[in-house]
Each structure stands twice: as structure tokens, then as C-alpha cells.
Design a protein around this motif. Structure first.
Motif, PDB file in Angstrom:
ATOM      1  N   THR A 162     -17.443  30.786  -0.063  1.00  0.00           N
ATOM      2  CA  THR A 162     -16.329  29.880  -0.350  1.00  0.00           C
ATOM      3  C   THR A 162     -15.067  30.350   0.346  1.00  0.00           C
ATOM      4  OG1 THR A 162     -17.300  29.397  -2.499  1.00  0.00           O
ATOM      5  CG2 THR A 162     -14.976  28.827  -2.193  1.00  0.00           C
ATOM      6  N   LYS A 213     -27.518  22.126   3.476  1.00  0.00           N
ATOM      7  CA  LYS A 213     -26.460  21.652   2.609  1.00  0.00           C
ATOM      8  C   LYS A 213     -26.442  20.133   2.530  1.00  0.00           C
ATOM      9  CE  LYS A 213     -22.772  21.763   0.057  1.00  0.00           C
ATOM     10  NZ  LYS A 213     -22.856  22.245  -1.342  1.00  0.00           N
ATOM     11  N   SER A 228     -26.021  15.717  -3.896  1.00  0.00           N
ATOM     12  CA  SER A 228     -26.939  16.858  -3.917  1.00  0.00           C
ATOM     13  C   SER A 228     -27.761  16.861  -5.197  1.00  0.00           C
ATOM     14  CB  SER A 228     -26.147  18.165  -3.815  1.00  0.00           C
ATOM     15  OG  SER A 228     -27.001  19.275  -4.020  1.00  0.00           O
ATOM     16  N   GLY A 281     -29.487  19.661  -5.957  1.00  0.00           N
ATOM     17  CA  GLY A 281     -29.601  21.075  -6.287  1.00  0.00           C
ATOM     18  C   GLY A 281     -30.519  21.854  -5.370  1.00  0.00           C
ATOM     19  N   ASP A 294     -30.248  22.370  -2.344  1.00  0.00           N
ATOM     20  CA  ASP A 294     -29.500  23.063  -1.301  1.00  0.00           C
ATOM     21  C   ASP A 294     -28.740  24.271  -1.836  1.00  0.00           C
ATOM     22  OD1 ASP A 294     -27.781  21.567  -2.856  1.00  0.00           O
ATOM     23  OD2 ASP A 294     -26.472  20.982  -1.198  1.00  0.00           O
ATOM     24  N   ARG A 295     -28.993  24.626  -3.094  1.00  0.00           N
ATOM     25  CA  ARG A 295     -28.238  25.709  -3.716  1.00  0.00           C
ATOM     26  C   ARG A 295     -29.028  27.011  -3.806  1.00  0.00           C
ATOM     27  NH1 ARG A 295     -25.968  22.075  -8.794  1.00  0.00           N
ATOM     28  NH2 ARG A 295     -24.861  20.529  -7.519  1.00  0.00           N
ATOM     29  N   TYR A 296     -30.265  26.995  -3.352  1.00  0.00           N
ATOM     30  CA  TYR A 296     -31.064  28.221  -3.413  1.00  0.00           C
ATOM     31  C   TYR A 296     -31.782  28.459  -2.089  1.00  0.00           C
ATOM     32  CZ  TYR A 296     -34.872  24.888  -4.304  1.00  0.00           C
ATOM     33  OH  TYR A 296     -35.771  23.847  -4.216  1.00  0.00           O
ATOM     34  N   ARG A 343     -30.488  32.374  -5.117  1.00  0.00           N
ATOM     35  CA  ARG A 343     -29.474  31.369  -4.770  1.00  0.00           C
ATOM     36  C   ARG A 343     -28.767  31.737  -3.475  1.00  0.00           C
ATOM     37  NH1 ARG A 343     -29.122  27.682  -8.489  1.00  0.00           N
ATOM     38  NH2 ARG A 343     -29.827  28.122 -10.620  1.00  0.00           N
ATOM     39  N   LYS A 344     -28.228  30.731  -2.820  1.00  0.00           N
ATOM     40  CA  LYS A 344     -27.508  30.959  -1.567  1.00  0.00           C
ATOM     41  C   LYS A 344     -26.173  31.657  -1.840  1.00  0.00           C
ATOM     42  CE  LYS A 344     -29.399  27.057   1.047  1.00  0.00           C
ATOM     43  NZ  LYS A 344     -29.077  25.791   1.729  1.00  0.00           N
TER      44      LYS A 344
END
Length: 265
Positions: free
Chosen positions: A4, A111, A116, A118, A120-122, A264-265
Motif C-alpha cells: 500500500t 488484481k 473483486s 477475493g 486476487d487477495r491471496y 495472502r498477497k
């Protein structure tokens, strides 16, 4: 958090440059300079966004699936499921005939900037599906079901059904001929017990004549290619039809999807 940070920094830089370029009285003098700065900042910004949005490579996913952490979690998940199955085989009138284990690890997606779900979160997520098939005498369905919930009365039992489960007692009384349809008049013969969706216990109907529901053969959606995919049939030569011919009826236990390992990413 680090991801982030590296996304926010270029965004703030672009905003600051944009403000400077359009500031009253300075637009004409700084127009060319602002264009050059935006070009310089835009390159790393594009690279950062692309890197953060990229799906993990097949090599990365395979490495994570074969890691010591994944292996340990896989063994623990399988052992817990087998404990539930073994308790029914040892402590109830059921006779274990077939175990089907399907274990699947999948990589996350690139991404998804909009809508989304979800995925794309792992980087990787591993799930396990375990189903066990048992044989029993159709002439003693009530005793079989009562034996299952009696075994569940023990404080240390992994069986989630016991005599505190009012509906389970109603089902036993139904098969003893003491009550009507457990779910109300006209609902017919029951087909299963469920514990908040974590473990579901199904059986062949024995009172519904030609319309009775029977346990079907396993639906296999994986193939054996460890560690990414595992498919175990124990024993491989046994079918649901074989159990029904040998015992008269079939019971089935399904254990909910177990997300036993996620990075997770």
C-alpha cells in the motif's frame, strides 16, 4: 502494508505535480516542466501498479503448496477428518466402506480492480473435501442412528450429533414408528442430519418406495498430481453400489470445505 505504501507514494507525487502545473499564474511557465515530471513519475507508478496486480506464477504456487508449512497444515486437516470417520466406524453400528479425499491448491488471480470476489487477495489457497461411505442394515435404521448420536454424547467425541440435538431424536423416533414426519406432516422421510454445515450425515431412504432418494456414487472433480491436487479413494475398487449390495443401505458423511492453508498477497 508495504504494498500500500509503494502505491500511495507515486499517487501522491502525481497529484502534487498536477497541482503545481495548474497553479494560477504559473501554468505557462511550468507546463513543459510538469509534462517531463509526469512522464518520469508515470513510469515507476505503472511498474508498481502492474507488479502489485500480477497473479503469482505457477512456479511460486507450486513452491508454496510444497512448503513445510503447507505440508504440516495438510497433514493436520486430513488427520482431523480421519478422526471423525474412525470414530463412527469404531463407536457406532456403521461399517466403513469407502473414503474419498479431494485436496486442491489453487493460485490467486491478478488484481481485480472492480467487483473483486477475493481471488486476487491471496497467492495460494488449499482446500480439502472429505467424504466417507458406510454400510448398514436397513431393517435397523433407528438403532443405527441412535447409535451414532449416543456415541456423540461422549464429551471427547468428534461426532457432532448427540441426544441434545432435538431433531436427531425426532428422526430416531420416526424410524421407530413413534412419531410422524420429523419436519412436519407431509414432508416425508428425512434424508440427513447437519451440524451448522460443518459435517452432514446422509442416508438412503428406506420408506419412500420407488421415489426414495439414494446415496449416489462419488463425484470426483480432482486428479492425483500432488502437491497441487490429490485424489484418494480408499479402497479404489469399492463403489457405493457395492456397499449397498453388501449391507442393504448406505450412509454418507461429508465434511465441509477446509481452507487449511492460505498465503495472502
Amino acid at each position: 502494508m508495504a504494498t500500500t505504501f509503494w502505491i500511495v507514494i507515486p499517487v501522491l507525487a502525481v497529484l502534487l505535480v498536477s497541482v503545481a502545473v495548474v497553479w494560477p499564474g504559473a501554468r505557462s511557465a511550468r507546463q513543459q516542466q510538469g509534462s517531463r515530471i509526469r512522464h518520469v513519475i508515470g513510469v515507476p507508478f505503472t511498474i508498481v501498479v502492474a507488479a502489485c496486480g500480477r497473479a503469482p506464477s505457477e512456479k511460486t504456487v507450486h513452491r508454496l503448496a510444497d512448503s513445510p508449512e503447507a505440508t504440516k497444515a495438510r497433514q493436520q486437516a486430513e488427520l482431523a477428518s480421519r478422526d471423525v470417520i474412525a470414530a463412527r466406524d469404531a463407536d457406532t453400528p456403521l461399517s466403513l466402506g469407502l473414503v474419498v479425499l479431494q485436496d486442491v491448491c489453487t493460485g490467486g488471480k491478478a488484481k481485480e480492480w472492480f467487483f473483486s470476489n477475493g481471488d486476487d487477495r491471496y497467492k495460494i489457497r488449499c482446500e480439502m473435501y472429505v467424504t466417507a461411505y458406510f454400510g448398514a442394515d436397513p431393517r435397523s435404521v433407528a438403532d443405527t442412528l441412535d447409535g451414532v448420536i449416543t456415541a456423540g454424547d461422549r464429551a471427547d467425541s468428534p461426532i457432532p450429533f448427540n441426544h441434545d440435538f432435538h431433531y436427531a431424536r425426532m428422526v430416531v423416533d420416526y424410524y421407530r414408528g413413534n412419531t410422524g414426519d420429523p419436519q412436519g406432516p407431509g414432508t416425508g422421510e428425512p434424508t440427513h442430519l447437519s451440524n451448522a454445515g460443518s459435517v452432514t450425515f446422509f442416508w438412503d431412504q428406506v420408506r419412500s418406495g420407488d421415489t426414495r432418494e439414494l446415496i449416489e456414487e462419488p463425484s470426483l472433480v480432482a486428479y492425483h498430481d500432488p502437491p497441487m491436487k490429490r485424489l484418494l479413494l480408499e479402497p479404489a475398487s469399492t463403489s457405493v453400489a457395492d456397499l449397498r449390495r453388501e449391507h442393504g443401505m448406505v450412509f454418507k458423511i461429508t465434511m465441509a470445505v477446509n481452507n487449511y492453508f492460505t498465503v495472502r498477497k
